[in-house]
Scaffold this motif. Structure first.
Motif, PDB file in Angstrom:
ATOM      1  N   ALA A  46     101.552  95.741 -16.585  1.00 43.74           N
ATOM      2  CA  ALA A  46     102.067  96.554 -15.487  1.00 43.74           C
ATOM      3  C   ALA A  46     101.162  96.481 -14.268  1.00 43.74           C
ATOM      4  O   ALA A  46      99.951  96.294 -14.388  1.00 43.74           O
ATOM      5  N   HIS A 103      94.820 100.826 -17.541  1.00 44.89           N
ATOM      6  CA  HIS A 103      94.750  99.833 -18.621  1.00 44.89           C
ATOM      7  C   HIS A 103      93.401  99.892 -19.345  1.00 44.89           C
ATOM      8  O   HIS A 103      93.336  99.676 -20.568  1.00 44.89           O
ATOM      9  N   LEU A 153      93.746 102.816 -21.696  1.00 40.74           N
ATOM     10  CA  LEU A 153      94.694 102.508 -22.768  1.00 40.74           C
ATOM     11  C   LEU A 153      94.080 101.554 -23.779  1.00 40.74           C
ATOM     12  O   LEU A 153      94.187 101.766 -25.007  1.00 40.74           O
ATOM     13  N   ASN A 193      98.460  93.937 -21.164  1.00 41.05           N
ATOM     14  CA  ASN A 193      98.306  94.843 -20.026  1.00 41.05           C
ATOM     15  C   ASN A 193      98.927  94.194 -18.797  1.00 41.05           C
ATOM     16  O   ASN A 193      98.250  93.572 -17.985  1.00 41.05           O
ATOM     17  N   THR A 228     102.864  96.671 -21.411  1.00 42.10           N
ATOM     18  CA  THR A 228     103.024  97.679 -20.360  1.00 42.10           C
ATOM     19  C   THR A 228     103.879  97.104 -19.232  1.00 42.10           C
ATOM     20  O   THR A 228     103.859  95.910 -18.955  1.00 42.10           O
ATOM     21  N   GLY A 274     106.191  99.611 -23.098  1.00 43.92           N
ATOM     22  CA  GLY A 274     105.473 100.756 -22.553  1.00 43.92           C
ATOM     23  C   GLY A 274     105.829 100.933 -21.091  1.00 43.92           C
ATOM     24  O   GLY A 274     105.361 100.175 -20.242  1.00 43.92           O
ATOM     25  N   CYS A 275     106.651 101.940 -20.784  1.00 45.91           N
ATOM     26  CA  CYS A 275     107.210 102.064 -19.435  1.00 45.91           C
ATOM     27  C   CYS A 275     107.119 103.494 -18.924  1.00 45.91           C
ATOM     28  O   CYS A 275     107.229 104.458 -19.686  1.00 45.91           O
ATOM     29  N   ARG A 276     106.966 103.600 -17.605  1.00 51.30           N
ATOM     30  CA  ARG A 276     106.903 104.921 -16.966  1.00 51.30           C
ATOM     31  C   ARG A 276     108.271 105.591 -16.980  1.00 51.30           C
ATOM     32  O   ARG A 276     108.379 106.793 -17.187  1.00 51.30           O
ATOM     33  N   LEU A 303     105.054 105.691 -21.000  1.00 48.37           N
ATOM     34  CA  LEU A 303     103.668 105.410 -20.621  1.00 48.37           C
ATOM     35  C   LEU A 303     103.558 105.323 -19.105  1.00 48.37           C
ATOM     36  O   LEU A 303     104.059 104.384 -18.486  1.00 48.37           O
ATOM     37  N   ASP A 304     102.885 106.302 -18.522  1.00 49.39           N
ATOM     38  CA  ASP A 304     102.629 106.309 -17.088  1.00 49.39           C
ATOM     39  C   ASP A 304     101.146 106.038 -16.886  1.00 49.39           C
ATOM     40  O   ASP A 304     100.296 106.907 -17.103  1.00 49.39           O
ATOM     41  N   LEU A 305     100.817 104.827 -16.458  1.00 51.01           N
ATOM     42  CA  LEU A 305      99.425 104.423 -16.328  1.00 51.01           C
ATOM     43  C   LEU A 305      98.712 105.123 -15.180  1.00 51.01           C
ATOM     44  O   LEU A 305      97.482 105.053 -15.092  1.00 51.01           O
ATOM     45  N   VAL A 335      98.346 108.497 -20.508  1.00 53.36           N
ATOM     46  CA  VAL A 335      97.820 107.342 -21.237  1.00 53.36           C
ATOM     47  C   VAL A 335      97.298 107.782 -22.603  1.00 53.36           C
ATOM     48  O   VAL A 335      97.595 107.155 -23.629  1.00 53.36           O
TER      49      VAL A 335
END
Length: 307
Positions: free
Chosen positions: A102, A127, A130, A100, A19, A43-45, A73-75, A81
């Motif tokens: 980010a 996280h 996820l 994990n 992430t 895994g990126c926003r 992927l926006d946490l 998620v």
């Protein structure tokens, strides 16, 4: 002998999801794993930023025999998620390494779309959700690992169970410390629960020390502080590169000698810089009752549980 990226075992055939992998520690972690033959999913926003990172990493992928792919992927959003976890499961059906990585640091109080304080929501709850969603993909993989990336802020962190979201009182650094302590508590409690269930998946934690990443720039920009840029310039000689800062999480993710529930960080200047080694865990994270309480509250907030 110091542990470096040359020490990473062959990763051919292994699949890693990182992430926040478009910059900083995540980018360097991806670069190192690709060079050892892993397939790495960023895994990126922001997909445009992820595309730029992918382009930069293609050389490492080509030389190491690995491959680099993207996952939106926006946490900050639990809906995102869950959607990303479902997409990942449909696309790959397996996972060997979940890193994990980010995070956000010392922002003014903001809320996620789900109403969580932003730092707690992204750094911990996103996280948490996820990881639990992806655990079935890890459970039957040999030497599968989950690495939670924390920071030295864990040592001054406190879980404010009576005000988790900072509604009554908010201090941006206290909120950051809370989220980073939560990362370590989650890693330890996850390891305990996996062990109790007889699962071989390892849960570990790592912190980068005082590394030069985008976190400092983002924090300064968000707060408009005149003092913080000066402080970072004065502390510049202590800052180590993102590549060095990534070594502890790479050690946790790949080293055969890394232990279940282990916590790794730099070995010099009180953990601020240096080569990866096992480092002390914040005393607050060693309280099993508090870890269980945080886990239960996180389940309630994310409406997910460990089956």
């Amino acid at each position: 002998m110091n542990w470096t990226t040359d020490s990473i075992p062959d990763q051919a055939g292994r699949l890693a999801l990182i992430t926040g992998a478009n910059s900083g520690l995540g980018l360097e972690t991806a670069r190192a794993l690709l060079a050892k033959g892993a397939t790495v999913v960023l895994g990126c926003r922001s997909l445009p930023r992820a595309e730029l990172a992918k382009d930069e990493l293609q050389a490492a992928a080509a030389s190491g025999g690995g491959a680099v792919e993207l996952l939106e992927l926006d946490l900050a959003s639990l809906a995102c998620v869950r959607r990303a976890a479902a997409e990942f499961a449909d696309r790959y059906g397996r996972l060997d390494l979940l890193i994990n990585n980010a995070g956000l640091m010392a922002l003014p109080r903001q809320l996620t779309p789900d109403g969580f304080e932003m730092q707690l929501g992204v750094n911990h709850l996103g996280h948490f959700a996820l990881t639990l969603a992806l655990l079935p993909l890890l459970s039957d993989r040999p030497n599968a690992r989950v690495v939670s990336v924390t920071s030295g802020a864990q040592y001054f962190g406190r879980i404010a169970f009576d005000d988790l979201q900072g509604e009554r009182r908010y201090d941006r650094w206290a909120a950051y410390g809370q989220s980073k302590l939560a990362n370590v508590m989650f890693a330890l409690e996850l390891q305990q629960r996996l062990r109790d269930q007889g699962q071989a998946v390892l849960s570990l934690a790592a912190h980068p020390g005082f590394a030069r990443t985008n976190l400092q720039l983002a924090s300064v920009a968000a707060n408009g502080s005149w003092f913080e840029p000066l402080a970072y310039r004065l502390m510049g000689p202590l800052l180590q590169s993102a590549a060095m800062g990534a070594l502890p999480q790479l050690f946790a993710a790949t080293a055969p000698e890394a232990t279940p529930g282990g916590h790794y960080g730099p070995n010099q200047f009180g953990g601020m810089r240096g080569w990866p080694t096992e480092v002390r865990i914040a005393p607050a994270a060693l309280d099993a009752d508090q870890r269980q309480r945080l886990w239960q509250r996180s389940e309630e907030l994310t409406a997910l549980g460990l089956a």
